[in-house]
Design an enzyme around this catalytic site. Structure first.
Site, short mmCIF file in Angstrom:
data_model
loop_
_atom_site.label_atom_id
_atom_site.label_comp_id
_atom_site.label_asym_id
_atom_site.label_seq_id
_atom_site.Cartn_x
_atom_site.Cartn_y
_atom_site.Cartn_z
N CYS A 68 12.35 0.39 -9.85
CA CYS A 68 12.24 0.62 -8.13
C CYS A 68 13.82 0.83 -8.55
CB CYS A 68 11.19 -0.30 -7.81
SG CYS A 68 11.97 -0.12 -5.93
N CYS A 71 15.45 -4.42 -1.41
CA CYS A 71 14.42 -4.61 -0.84
C CYS A 71 13.39 -5.10 -2.11
CB CYS A 71 12.91 -3.07 -0.50
SG CYS A 71 11.92 -3.23 -0.47
N CYS A 110 8.06 -6.50 -3.52
CA CYS A 110 7.37 -5.96 -4.67
C CYS A 110 8.31 -7.53 -5.13
CB CYS A 110 7.11 -4.24 -5.81
SG CYS A 110 6.18 -3.55 -4.72
N GLU A 141 -18.25 -9.17 15.18
CA GLU A 141 -17.44 -8.99 14.54
C GLU A 141 -16.26 -9.52 15.63
OE1 GLU A 141 -13.47 -8.25 13.86
OE2 GLU A 141 -14.36 -8.68 12.27
N CYS A 190 -9.00 -13.67 0.65
CA CYS A 190 -8.07 -12.70 -0.38
C CYS A 190 -6.72 -13.96 -0.20
CB CYS A 190 -7.33 -12.07 1.15
SG CYS A 190 -6.84 -12.31 3.15
#
Length: 410
Positions: free
Chosen positions: A9, A17, A20, A295, A368
């Protein structure tokens, strides 16, 4: 997959950036560290109950790009903003699926042609804030432009033919108005310019995504996540299921389909055995499970209902707060199995206490955030873990998805 070389990258190497953060860490090390973290946070899970982790890939895995519009009118950048507010163009970002990467230069050319100015965060002026791009497995795209004013809406509406000429795979296009100077990705008002929903065909089930719908960012891992839940459901064959925080119905629909298929196969086997023994001559009807998704987003519920109708799946979906719905339910209505897929904060003390006391027999918890999962499970001591699995939805970062199958112990 684990031994594939990491992508090189240029953005990361140049310090442009750092999203990541782990891109230079060998992927096998990334995954093993995520496994170690989950094992440490969830010591109540026996080692034998951990299934092999699902790897997320090293490149070309993100199905959604949330691109900040920077630069200047006629020379926009699409990517992120630097600390000084300067636009950093990331159109060659290697973690995006190729279909997204291919579309970004055309989107930049389109925006240049509109003459609209990117929003200048420090100066608090300009029009173009974000472009959200979502890619379906079919290659079709959903495009969403977040802008500051009604005037930009009019410009983009008028320029729609030019957009479709540049990005012909776009089947859903919308404009979201965010006039306030706030650190958020969208405003409340959404104007549709083309289509209404993107068809995410996952094989067994197709989900309909609207511009404001949530969907997992890694399609291959999402398929594995839903398939694992469906496998657990099919093995248990519960008569009733609640899917709390159901979104567009991914868990509810996959699990309903799996449970119905298993019931049908079982009924057919029983009927065949009856014929062989001379006790009968026909298959009895399969008992489909009662499936209810809850939901808070009305648009997501509408999408889930459409997906169920398209697939011929019997499932009900209602728009309500998941915790309030559960706490108000009569004990006789509580299902055998509850699926929860909450945001990062977890289900919280109230819903955890309700699950601890409710007569449900199984819980599938998809998280998560393993830290909030650990907190919630500590508040549910009556539940034991029958199975657990790490899903690397977010390679090159510390984020992950982990799912556990819980069984009531007492």
């Amino acid at each position: 997959m684990l031994t594939l070389p990491l992508p090189h990258c240029d953005y990361f190497e140049a310090g442009r950036c750092r999203s990541c953060a782990l891109i230079e860490v060998p992927y096998v090390t990334q995954l093993s560290e995520k496994e170690r973290r989950c094992h440490d946070l969830l010591p109540q899970v026996p080692v034998s109950r951990w299934l092999p982790s699902v790897a997320g890939g090293v490149a070309d895995f993100r199905n959604k790009a949330k691109l900040v519009v920077g630069g200047a009118s006629g020379t926009v950048t699409l990517g992120i903003l630097g600390r000084d507010g300067e636009g950093i163009d990331l159109r060659e970002c290697l973690i995006q699926e190729p279909g997204i990467r291919d579309a970004i230069p055309h989107l930049a050319a389109f925006l240049d042609g509109t003459g609209l100015a990117p929003y200048d965060v420090p100066a608090r002026r300009g029009e173009l804030k974000f472009v959200h791009v979502t890619l379906a497995p079919s290659g079709e795209l959903m495009l969403r432009f977040v802008v500051r004013s009604e005037q930009s809406l009019h410009v983009l509406r008028k320029a729609l033919p030019a957009l479709l000429a540049l990005v012909p795979r776009a089947v859903v296009v919308s404009v979201n108005l965010l006039p306030e100077h706030r650190a958020v990705l969208e405003g409340e008002r959404e104007e549709m310019l083309l289509g209404s929903s993107l068809d995410m065909d996952l094989g067994d089930v197709s989900l309909h995504l609207r511009p404001q719908s949530f969907f997992q960012t890694n399609t291959a891992v999402a398929r594995a996540l839903y398939a694992q839940a469906a496998e657990w459901i099919a093995a248990e064959r519960p008569g009733s299921i609640w899917d709390l925080y159901c979104g567009v119905g991914g868990f509810a629909l996959h699990c309903a389909a799996a449970a119905t298929a298993t019931a049908t196969a079982t009924a057919a086997t029983a009927a065949a055995a009856a014929v062989d023994s001379g006790a009968g001559s026909g298959a009895s009807a399969a008992a489909a499970p009662r499936v209810l998704g809850v939901e808070i987003s009305a648009s997501a519920v509408e999408s889930a209902r459409r997906s169920a109708a398209d697939a011929g799946i019997t499932a009900e979906f209602i728009a309500a707060d998941a915790t309030a719905f559960a706490l108000a339910a009569d004990a006789s209505d509580v299902p055998h199995t509850v699926i929860v897929n909450p945001p990062r904060r977890g289900i919280g003390p109230a819903l955890a206490a309700w699950l601890e006391a409710a007569p449900a027999q199984r819980v599938i918890y998809s998280s998560c955030n393993p830290e909030s999962l650990a907190t919630d499970l500590a508040a549910m001591p009556s539940w034991g873990v029958r199975g657990a699995r790490v899903f690397d939805m977010f390679p090159h970062t510390t984020h992950l998805e982990v799912m556990v199958l819980l069984e009531r112990q007492r």
